[in-house]
Design a protein around this motif. Structure first.
Motif, short mmCIF file in Angstrom:
data_model
loop_
_atom_site.label_atom_id
_atom_site.label_comp_id
_atom_site.label_asym_id
_atom_site.label_seq_id
_atom_site.Cartn_x
_atom_site.Cartn_y
_atom_site.Cartn_z
N ILE A 145 65.79 15.50 57.13
CA ILE A 145 65.25 15.61 58.49
C ILE A 145 65.17 17.07 58.91
O ILE A 145 64.17 17.53 59.46
CB ILE A 145 66.10 14.80 59.48
CG1 ILE A 145 66.07 13.32 59.12
CG2 ILE A 145 65.61 15.00 60.91
CD1 ILE A 145 67.00 12.46 59.94
N VAL A 146 66.23 17.82 58.63
CA VAL A 146 66.26 19.24 59.01
C VAL A 146 65.16 20.01 58.30
O VAL A 146 64.41 20.78 58.93
CB VAL A 146 67.64 19.85 58.67
CG1 VAL A 146 67.63 21.36 58.92
CG2 VAL A 146 68.73 19.20 59.52
N ILE A 147 65.03 19.81 56.99
CA ILE A 147 64.01 20.53 56.21
C ILE A 147 62.61 20.15 56.66
O ILE A 147 61.69 20.98 56.67
CB ILE A 147 64.20 20.24 54.71
CG1 ILE A 147 65.50 20.87 54.22
CG2 ILE A 147 63.01 20.75 53.90
CD1 ILE A 147 65.85 20.51 52.79
N GLY A 148 62.43 18.89 57.05
CA GLY A 148 61.11 18.44 57.46
C GLY A 148 60.71 18.88 58.86
O GLY A 148 59.52 19.11 59.12
N VAL A 149 61.70 19.01 59.74
CA VAL A 149 61.40 19.25 61.15
C VAL A 149 61.57 20.71 61.56
O VAL A 149 60.79 21.24 62.36
CB VAL A 149 62.28 18.34 62.03
CG1 VAL A 149 62.15 18.70 63.51
CG2 VAL A 149 61.91 16.88 61.81
N ALA A 150 62.59 21.38 61.04
CA ALA A 150 62.91 22.74 61.48
C ALA A 150 61.74 23.73 61.33
O ALA A 150 61.49 24.52 62.25
CB ALA A 150 64.15 23.26 60.74
N PRO A 151 61.01 23.75 60.20
CA PRO A 151 59.89 24.70 60.11
C PRO A 151 58.82 24.48 61.17
O PRO A 151 58.25 25.45 61.69
CB PRO A 151 59.34 24.44 58.69
CG PRO A 151 60.48 23.88 57.94
CD PRO A 151 61.23 23.04 58.92
N PHE A 152 58.55 23.22 61.49
CA PHE A 152 57.56 22.94 62.54
C PHE A 152 58.02 23.49 63.88
O PHE A 152 57.25 24.14 64.60
CB PHE A 152 57.34 21.43 62.65
CG PHE A 152 56.58 21.01 63.88
CD1 PHE A 152 55.21 21.14 63.94
CD2 PHE A 152 57.26 20.53 65.00
CE1 PHE A 152 54.51 20.78 65.09
CE2 PHE A 152 56.57 20.15 66.14
CZ PHE A 152 55.19 20.28 66.19
N ILE A 153 59.28 23.24 64.23
CA ILE A 153 59.81 23.75 65.50
C ILE A 153 59.81 25.27 65.50
O ILE A 153 59.45 25.91 66.50
CB ILE A 153 61.22 23.20 65.74
CG1 ILE A 153 61.18 21.68 65.94
CG2 ILE A 153 61.87 23.88 66.95
CD1 ILE A 153 62.54 21.03 66.13
N ALA A 154 60.20 25.87 64.38
CA ALA A 154 60.26 27.34 64.30
C ALA A 154 58.89 27.96 64.51
O ALA A 154 58.74 28.93 65.27
CB ALA A 154 60.83 27.75 62.94
N ARG A 155 57.86 27.41 63.88
CA ARG A 155 56.52 27.97 64.02
C ARG A 155 55.99 27.77 65.44
O ARG A 155 55.29 28.64 65.97
CB ARG A 155 55.58 27.34 62.99
CG ARG A 155 55.93 27.67 61.55
CD ARG A 155 54.89 27.16 60.58
NE ARG A 155 53.64 27.88 60.70
CZ ARG A 155 52.54 27.59 60.02
NH1 ARG A 155 52.55 26.57 59.18
NH2 ARG A 155 51.45 28.30 60.16
N ASP A 156 56.32 26.64 66.05
CA ASP A 156 55.87 26.40 67.41
C ASP A 156 56.54 27.35 68.39
O ASP A 156 55.88 27.93 69.27
CB ASP A 156 56.16 24.95 67.80
CG ASP A 156 55.50 24.56 69.11
OD1 ASP A 156 54.25 24.53 69.17
OD2 ASP A 156 56.22 24.29 70.10
N ILE A 157 57.85 27.55 68.25
CA ILE A 157 58.57 28.48 69.12
C ILE A 157 58.11 29.91 68.87
O ILE A 157 57.99 30.72 69.81
CB ILE A 157 60.09 28.35 68.90
CG1 ILE A 157 60.58 26.98 69.35
CG2 ILE A 157 60.84 29.44 69.66
CD1 ILE A 157 60.35 26.67 70.81
N GLN A 158 57.85 30.24 67.63
CA GLN A 158 57.33 31.57 67.30
C GLN A 158 56.01 31.83 68.03
O GLN A 158 55.82 32.89 68.64
CB GLN A 158 57.13 31.67 65.79
CG GLN A 158 56.56 32.98 65.29
CD GLN A 158 56.23 32.90 63.81
OE1 GLN A 158 55.10 32.61 63.44
NE2 GLN A 158 57.22 33.12 62.96
N ARG A 159 55.12 30.84 67.99
CA ARG A 159 53.83 31.00 68.67
C ARG A 159 54.02 31.11 70.18
O ARG A 159 53.39 31.97 70.83
CB ARG A 159 52.94 29.80 68.34
CG ARG A 159 51.60 29.79 69.06
CD ARG A 159 50.84 28.53 68.78
NE ARG A 159 51.61 27.34 69.14
CZ ARG A 159 51.70 26.88 70.39
NH1 ARG A 159 51.08 27.51 71.38
NH2 ARG A 159 52.39 25.80 70.65
N CYS A 160 54.90 30.29 70.74
CA CYS A 160 55.14 30.34 72.19
C CYS A 160 55.76 31.67 72.61
O CYS A 160 55.45 32.20 73.68
CB CYS A 160 56.05 29.18 72.60
SG CYS A 160 55.28 27.54 72.45
N THR A 161 56.63 32.20 71.76
CA THR A 161 57.26 33.50 72.07
C THR A 161 56.21 34.60 72.12
O THR A 161 56.22 35.45 73.02
CB THR A 161 58.32 33.84 71.01
OG1 THR A 161 59.29 32.81 70.95
CG2 THR A 161 59.00 35.16 71.34
#
Length: 273
Positions: A145-161
């Motif tokens: 779950i972590v490997i599948g979800v964390a990159p998506f969240i990271a890229r989304d937060i990166q874009r929002c930042t």
């Protein structure tokens, strides 16, 4: 002449239109089930609601003869625990990586390309590797779950930042704020509601990875039970379990939306707070 694109249904009509597809699906299922059972009372493909109710009552309110547990609730608790732990860890990792790569160019340059590549790796392809490395216990399921979800969240937060106006950062620096003060006091408060939205969007994938891991190697859980009874074509168990998973996913999403509204009303333009 009013164009269809400009027509907005009233609240009662909107509610009715929202219920209509579910009512149609229910009616179609009832008609098809009655037709199949009329031809063959032992048909398992489309069980009646009575048959499904009886199966779930046995699992939910009668202790297992082998373990003494109420299997339905044990499966639910096990799956929710794995999902919650996996999503929580993924949210922390994703938020931290996304925030740092989005805010600090010297971190963005080496990490962002690697993050992009990792996000393109199908997590299900790594499941055998996780089982080999971590074994068949809880750790491998949570790790998937972590490997599948964390990159998506990271890229989304990166874009929002990176979308936060540069003027805010310049003003903070003018007032003497350090890099970490800007990250903690300027960026983090604005990104928290976006983190909750990212988690909501990733829940579907989280459920998918959870069910897949439980189906392959587990002794309890909603995914485990579905794949256990499929060999007997027990649709009277499978269909209620699928409906229960859908309801749980809806409730978790609704709860996160409410938390976002309560904690960050300024982020929702329709909020009355």
């Amino acid at each position: 002449m009013k164009r269809l694109i400009n027509l907005t249904p009233s609240k009662p009509l909107k509610l009715l239109l929202g219920i209509l597809p579910f009512a149609l699906i229910l009616v179609i299922y009832l008609v098809a089930s009655d037709a199949r059972l009329a031809e063959n009372a032992n048909d398992k493909l489309l069980p009646s609601f009575t048959q499904m109710g009886s199966a779930i009552q046995s699992l939910a309110f009668e202790p297992s003869k082998r373990s003494g547990e109420f299997l339905f609730w044990q499966d639910t608790l096990s799956s929710l625990y794995r999902l919650a732990l996996g999503i929580f860890i993924a949210a922390i990792l994703g938020f931290t990586i996304g925030l740092l790569t989005g805010a600090i160019p010297t971190i963005y340059s080496p990490i962002a390309p690697l993050l992009t590549v990792i996000s393109l790796v199908p997590p299900m392809a790594l499941l055998p590797v996780l089982f080999i490395v971590f074994g068949l216990g809880e750790l491998s399921k949570v790790a998937l779950i972590v490997i599948g979800v964390a990159p998506f969240i990271a890229r989304d937060i990166q874009r929002c930042t990176q979308e936060i106006p540069l003027e805010q950062l310049v003003k903070a620096q003018t007032l003497g704020a350090s890099t970490w003060q800007i990250i903690v006091r300027v960026l983090t408060p604005q990104l928290m509601p976006r983190l909750i939205n990212a988690v909501r969007l990733s829940l579907g994938a989280g459920w998918l990875f959870l069910i897949a891991a439980e189906a392959i190697a587990s002794t309890d859980g909603l995914g485990y039970r579905i794949f256990l009874v499929r060999r007997y074509m027990s649709m009277d168990v499978i269909l209620p379990y699928v409906a229960w998973i859908t309801l749980l996913a809806f409730l978790v999403d609704w709860l996160l939306a409410k938390i976002n509204l309560w904690c960050f009303p300024w982020h929702n333009p329709n909020s009355k707070h």
